[in-house]
Design a protein around this motif. Structure first.
Motif, PDB file in Angstrom:
ATOM      1  N   SER A 174       0.844  -1.187   0.000  1.00 56.12           N
ATOM      2  CA  SER A 174       0.000   0.000   0.000  1.00 56.12           C
ATOM      3  C   SER A 174       0.881   1.238   0.000  1.00 56.12           C
ATOM      4  O   SER A 174       1.982   1.215   0.551  1.00 56.12           O
ATOM      5  CB  SER A 174      -0.900   0.030   1.240  1.00 56.12           C
ATOM      6  OG  SER A 174      -1.738  -1.085   1.302  1.00 56.12           O
ATOM      7  N   CYS A 175       0.376   2.294  -0.593  1.00 56.73           N
ATOM      8  CA  CYS A 175       1.086   3.571  -0.600  1.00 56.73           C
ATOM      9  C   CYS A 175       0.043   4.672  -0.449  1.00 56.73           C
ATOM     10  O   CYS A 175      -0.776   4.878  -1.347  1.00 56.73           O
ATOM     11  CB  CYS A 175       1.885   3.749  -1.876  1.00 56.73           C
ATOM     12  SG  CYS A 175       2.649   5.371  -2.034  1.00 56.73           S
ATOM     13  N   ALA A 176       0.100   5.364   0.674  1.00 57.92           N
ATOM     14  CA  ALA A 176      -0.858   6.416   0.966  1.00 57.92           C
ATOM     15  C   ALA A 176      -0.215   7.785   0.802  1.00 57.92           C
ATOM     16  O   ALA A 176       0.868   8.038   1.356  1.00 57.92           O
ATOM     17  CB  ALA A 176      -1.390   6.262   2.383  1.00 57.92           C
ATOM     18  N   ALA A 177      -0.891   8.632   0.057  1.00 56.31           N
ATOM     19  CA  ALA A 177      -0.404   9.996  -0.154  1.00 56.31           C
ATOM     20  C   ALA A 177      -1.140  10.948   0.777  1.00 56.31           C
ATOM     21  O   ALA A 177      -2.347  10.812   0.992  1.00 56.31           O
ATOM     22  CB  ALA A 177      -0.631  10.414  -1.601  1.00 56.31           C
ATOM     23  N   SER A 178      -0.400  11.903   1.322  1.00 52.33           N
ATOM     24  CA  SER A 178      -1.012  12.888   2.196  1.00 52.33           C
ATOM     25  C   SER A 178      -0.350  14.240   1.968  1.00 52.33           C
ATOM     26  O   SER A 178       0.734  14.331   1.403  1.00 52.33           O
ATOM     27  CB  SER A 178      -0.877  12.474   3.662  1.00 52.33           C
ATOM     28  OG  SER A 178       0.485  12.389   4.033  1.00 52.33           O
ATOM     29  N   GLY A 179      -1.019  15.291   2.442  1.00 51.45           N
ATOM     30  CA  GLY A 179      -0.499  16.630   2.260  1.00 51.45           C
ATOM     31  C   GLY A 179      -1.541  17.514   1.611  1.00 51.45           C
ATOM     32  O   GLY A 179      -2.728  17.198   1.588  1.00 51.45           O
ATOM     33  N   SER A 180      -1.068  18.601   1.039  1.00 50.62           N
ATOM     34  CA  SER A 180      -1.983  19.585   0.437  1.00 50.62           C
ATOM     35  C   SER A 180      -2.312  19.185  -1.004  1.00 50.62           C
ATOM     36  O   SER A 180      -2.024  19.902  -1.958  1.00 50.62           O
ATOM     37  CB  SER A 180      -1.338  20.968   0.473  1.00 50.62           C
ATOM     38  OG  SER A 180      -1.012  21.332   1.808  1.00 50.62           O
ATOM     39  N   ILE A 181      -2.955  18.042  -1.127  1.00 52.16           N
ATOM     40  CA  ILE A 181      -3.228  17.466  -2.449  1.00 52.16           C
ATOM     41  C   ILE A 181      -4.443  18.110  -3.077  1.00 52.16           C
ATOM     42  O   ILE A 181      -5.505  18.167  -2.462  1.00 52.16           O
ATOM     43  CB  ILE A 181      -3.416  15.949  -2.328  1.00 52.16           C
ATOM     44  CG1 ILE A 181      -2.121  15.292  -1.828  1.00 52.16           C
ATOM     45  CG2 ILE A 181      -3.844  15.353  -3.671  1.00 52.16           C
ATOM     46  CD1 ILE A 181      -2.283  13.843  -1.429  1.00 52.16           C
ATOM     47  N   PHE A 182      -4.271  18.536  -4.344  1.00 53.97           N
ATOM     48  CA  PHE A 182      -5.410  19.020  -5.114  1.00 53.97           C
ATOM     49  C   PHE A 182      -5.945  17.916  -6.004  1.00 53.97           C
ATOM     50  O   PHE A 182      -7.146  17.666  -6.049  1.00 53.97           O
ATOM     51  CB  PHE A 182      -5.023  20.245  -5.942  1.00 53.97           C
ATOM     52  CG  PHE A 182      -6.145  20.811  -6.757  1.00 53.97           C
ATOM     53  CD1 PHE A 182      -6.162  20.672  -8.148  1.00 53.97           C
ATOM     54  CD2 PHE A 182      -7.191  21.480  -6.158  1.00 53.97           C
ATOM     55  CE1 PHE A 182      -7.198  21.196  -8.897  1.00 53.97           C
ATOM     56  CE2 PHE A 182      -8.235  22.009  -6.896  1.00 53.97           C
ATOM     57  CZ  PHE A 182      -8.237  21.864  -8.263  1.00 53.97           C
ATOM     58  N   TYR A 200      -2.400   0.511  -4.451  1.00 55.56           N
ATOM     59  CA  TYR A 200      -2.082  -0.822  -3.948  1.00 55.56           C
ATOM     60  C   TYR A 200      -1.368  -1.634  -5.026  1.00 55.56           C
ATOM     61  O   TYR A 200      -1.541  -1.403  -6.216  1.00 55.56           O
ATOM     62  CB  TYR A 200      -3.360  -1.565  -3.546  1.00 55.56           C
ATOM     63  CG  TYR A 200      -4.212  -0.832  -2.544  1.00 55.56           C
ATOM     64  CD1 TYR A 200      -5.285  -0.057  -2.964  1.00 55.56           C
ATOM     65  CD2 TYR A 200      -3.949  -0.909  -1.180  1.00 55.56           C
ATOM     66  CE1 TYR A 200      -6.074   0.623  -2.057  1.00 55.56           C
ATOM     67  CE2 TYR A 200      -4.737  -0.244  -0.263  1.00 55.56           C
ATOM     68  CZ  TYR A 200      -5.804   0.528  -0.706  1.00 55.56           C
ATOM     69  OH  TYR A 200      -6.580   1.202   0.204  1.00 55.56           O
ATOM     70  N   LEU A 201      -0.610  -2.622  -4.574  1.00 52.38           N
ATOM     71  CA  LEU A 201      -0.020  -3.586  -5.489  1.00 52.38           C
ATOM     72  C   LEU A 201      -0.206  -4.965  -4.873  1.00 52.38           C
ATOM     73  O   LEU A 201       0.442  -5.285  -3.858  1.00 52.38           O
ATOM     74  CB  LEU A 201       1.460  -3.309  -5.742  1.00 52.38           C
ATOM     75  CG  LEU A 201       2.116  -4.195  -6.799  1.00 52.38           C
ATOM     76  CD1 LEU A 201       1.543  -3.874  -8.187  1.00 52.38           C
ATOM     77  CD2 LEU A 201       3.637  -4.022  -6.808  1.00 52.38           C
TER      78      LEU A 201
END
Length: 120
Positions: free
Chosen positions: A21-29, A79-80
């Protein structure tokens, strides 16, 4: 800024399965394409699988039929699913996301990598 955090790596026997799994976070537009790369010991980093924002996918020939990439846009996560793992799948796996934030133009961001070891 954007952070990508991978999880799910580990040691598995040949023929086994893992789900990264790879979760992205931050000021995502918006997140455009997301992808998984891997770097085997002593070798260059290579593309494993990629998925567009509309969920079109492509795979390296070496993993077709064994790996499946997917994404959950509500969770900003890719996900992979890796099945029928082989010793040659041993590598550090990295996720990459093409992201536009609320403050900056779109660019690629990389995770820190997670180790996958396939061995008996």
């Amino acid at each position: 800024q954007v952070q990508l955090v991978e999880s799910g790596g580990g040691l598995v026997q040949p023929g086994g399965s893992l789900r990264l799994s790879c979760a992205a976070s931050g000021s995502i537009f918006i997140i455009y394409a997301m992808a998984w790369y891997r770097q085997p010991p002593g070798k260059q980093r290579e593309l494993v699988a990629a998925i567009t924002s509309s969920s079109s996918t492509n795979y390296a020939d070496s993993v077709k039929g064994r790996f499946t990439i997917s994404r959950d846009n509500a969770k900003n996560t890719v996900y992979l699913q890796m099945n029928s793992l082989k010793p040659e799948d041993t590598a550090v796996y990295y996720c990459k996301s093409d992201v536009r934030t609320t403050m900056t133009p779109r660019r690629d961001y990389w995770g820190q990598g997670t180790q996958v070891t396939v061995s008996s």
